[in-house]
Design an enzyme around this catalytic site. Structure first.
Site, PDB file in Angstrom:
ATOM      1  N   GLY A  18      -1.317 -24.805   0.954  1.00 19.94           N
ATOM      2  CA  GLY A  18      -2.074 -25.885   0.331  1.00 19.94           C
ATOM      3  C   GLY A  18      -1.796 -27.206   1.010  1.00 19.94           C
ATOM      4  N   PHE A  22       0.288 -35.865  -0.832  1.00 27.03           N
ATOM      5  CA  PHE A  22       1.677 -36.096  -0.438  1.00 27.03           C
ATOM      6  C   PHE A  22       2.017 -35.421   0.885  1.00 27.03           C
ATOM      7  CE2 PHE A  22       1.730 -32.021  -2.455  1.00 27.03           C
ATOM      8  CZ  PHE A  22       2.660 -31.293  -1.740  1.00 27.03           C
ATOM      9  N   GLY A  23       1.338 -34.316   1.226  1.00 26.97           N
ATOM     10  CA  GLY A  23       1.673 -33.570   2.431  1.00 26.97           C
ATOM     11  C   GLY A  23       1.167 -32.143   2.358  1.00 26.97           C
ATOM     12  N   ASP A 134       2.253 -34.557 -15.724  1.00 22.04           N
ATOM     13  CA  ASP A 134       1.023 -34.061 -15.090  1.00 22.04           C
ATOM     14  C   ASP A 134       0.872 -32.571 -15.393  1.00 22.04           C
ATOM     15  OD1 ASP A 134      -1.337 -34.158 -13.673  1.00 22.04           O
ATOM     16  OD2 ASP A 134      -0.381 -33.797 -11.728  1.00 22.04           O
TER      17      ASP A 134
END
Length: 403
Positions: A18, A22-23, A134
């Site tokens: 994925g 963020f990275g 979240d």
């Protein structure tokens, strides 16, 4: 997709799992041992300000919360440009597994079993002093090697809720906070840009469970303020019409908790247990989950296509250091949404019109259902009389010739 390196430190990159803001997330294996297990590696580009690094908070939480329901840290490190964490490899997240099921939903018993494991996970997370902020099906997944065990992950927006002087001393609610989370699953409290507590994680879990067993939420695909308007206006009958009865009890219990309260996890857990036992379905607790019966559901390398209305909503927020305050970091200046913005939007005439249209559509739908019942009722014989069935030139049951 950015260029994929062949090696990172002592790890061989097998594939990309994925990629986010963020990275990247890679599937990796020990480069010196091709027989070793597969693991997940999260990679983040180094930031000028370390407080902006998502993996820093992720690592902090994972070091404090270990064992069942959480990924193990296998290795951590950094190079000149990146920071990385190697951890337990998980299967597909629950939102993807749901979309692969018949009707794009799980059965009610499965949703309750998921809820039981996740309540335990949040109890463990909260007792360690962290809230997630979240919560959604995309951040829950079965283990790749142990698919019977669910994991809670992705702690980039988490926050430590106790004071530095020790566990048990709760930090007071802040007067000004920026929004953090995903609009579809967040609590009404989070929508209003109020400081989130432990109960807000459980609201996110409840909304996630509703989606898992019904296929969607009534406000799926709506923007922030429209979503909030529906969440506050919808009735329990509309929200829980296809859900286990215990979900209503969970909602009623959550409504009793305030920011500073420690939720009664055991009572919430027993609400789900009792419904399964009342149905005589105790054996379901030991039966495998749906995804354990389908190997394709467990393969994290193949992703299930989303419907247009199921497009992933962006997570909003920035990482916080363990003990910082929002006033010192100036988040209210850098983030566009505040509680005043939300209140202004709720008073907006356009939003009121949209809410009014939504309520009128509900009435029309309800009226249509009543009309169909009335129409069907006209064709039914009066109570105590035999139905008249036409058969071979006569009306059977009456002896009267057919006209």
């Amino acid at each position: 997709m950015s260029n994929v390196p062949e090696f990172i430190d002592k790890w061989r990159v097998i594939s990309v799992l994925g990629e986010g803001s963020f990275g990247q997330v890679y599937c990796v294996q020990d480069r010196n041992n091709k027989q070793s297990s597969f693991y997940a590696m999260k990679v983040e580009q180094k930031q000028k300000n370390r407080n902006d690094e998502v993996l820093r908070m992720e690592l902090q939480v994972m070091q404090h919360v270990t064992g069942r329901f959480f990924c193990d840290i296998v290795h951590k490190g950094q190079t000149e440009k990146i920071t990385f964490i190697v951890m337990t490899l998980l299967g597909k997240p629950l939102d993807e597994i749901r979309r692969a099921q018949a009707g794009r939903r799980f059965s009610n018993p499965t949703a309750m079993k998921i809820g039981m494991q996740m309540i335990r996970a949040f109890k463990k997370l909260h007792h360690a002093g962290y809230i997630h902020r979240d919560v959604k099906p995309a951040n829950m997944a079965p283990g790749y090697h142990h698919p019977e065990l669910l994991h809670l992950f992705d702690f980039g927006l988490s926050r430590y809720i106790f004071k530095p002087d020790g566990p048990g001393h709760l930090r007071p609610a802040r007067s000004k906070v920026a929004f953090r989370g995903t609009y579809r699953y967040c609590s009404i409290n989070a929508h209003m840009c109020r400081d989130q507590g432990r109960v807000d994680d459980l609201w996110g879990l409840l909304y996630s469970l509703i989606e898992l067993c019904t296929g969607s939420l009534p406000w799926t695909g709506m923007k922030q303020v429209e979503s909030l308007s529906i969440k506050t206006a919808i009735t329990d009958d509309e929200l829980f019409q296809e859900c286990p009865r215990s979900f209503r009890k969970v909602k009623k219990k959550l409504a009793q908790f305030k920011f500073e309260d420690q939720p009664d996890y055991d009572t919430l857990l027993m609400m789900l247990y009792r419904e399964i036992f009342s149905l005589g379905e105790q054996k379901l607790l030991k039966e495998p989950f749906e995804w354990q019966m389908r190997s394709e559901d467990m393969n994290p390398f193949n992703h299930t296509k989303r419907c247009k209305e199921e497009d992933e909503e962006n997570t909003i927020g920035t990482v916080e250091s363990e003990y910082d305050s929002i006033e010192s970091r100036g988040d209210t200046e850098t983030h566009t949404r505040t509680v005043d913005d939300t209140l202004d939007d709720l008073n907006d005439d356009n939003l009121k019109d949209k809410t009014k249209i939504w309520e009128e559509q509900k009435k029309l739908k309800k009226a249509g259902g009543s009309a169909n019942k009335e129409k069907n009722g006209k064709n039914k014989p009066a109570k105590g009389t035999k139905p008249q069935v036409k058969f071979e030139g006569k009306t059977k049951g009456t002896g009267v010739p057919k006209k």
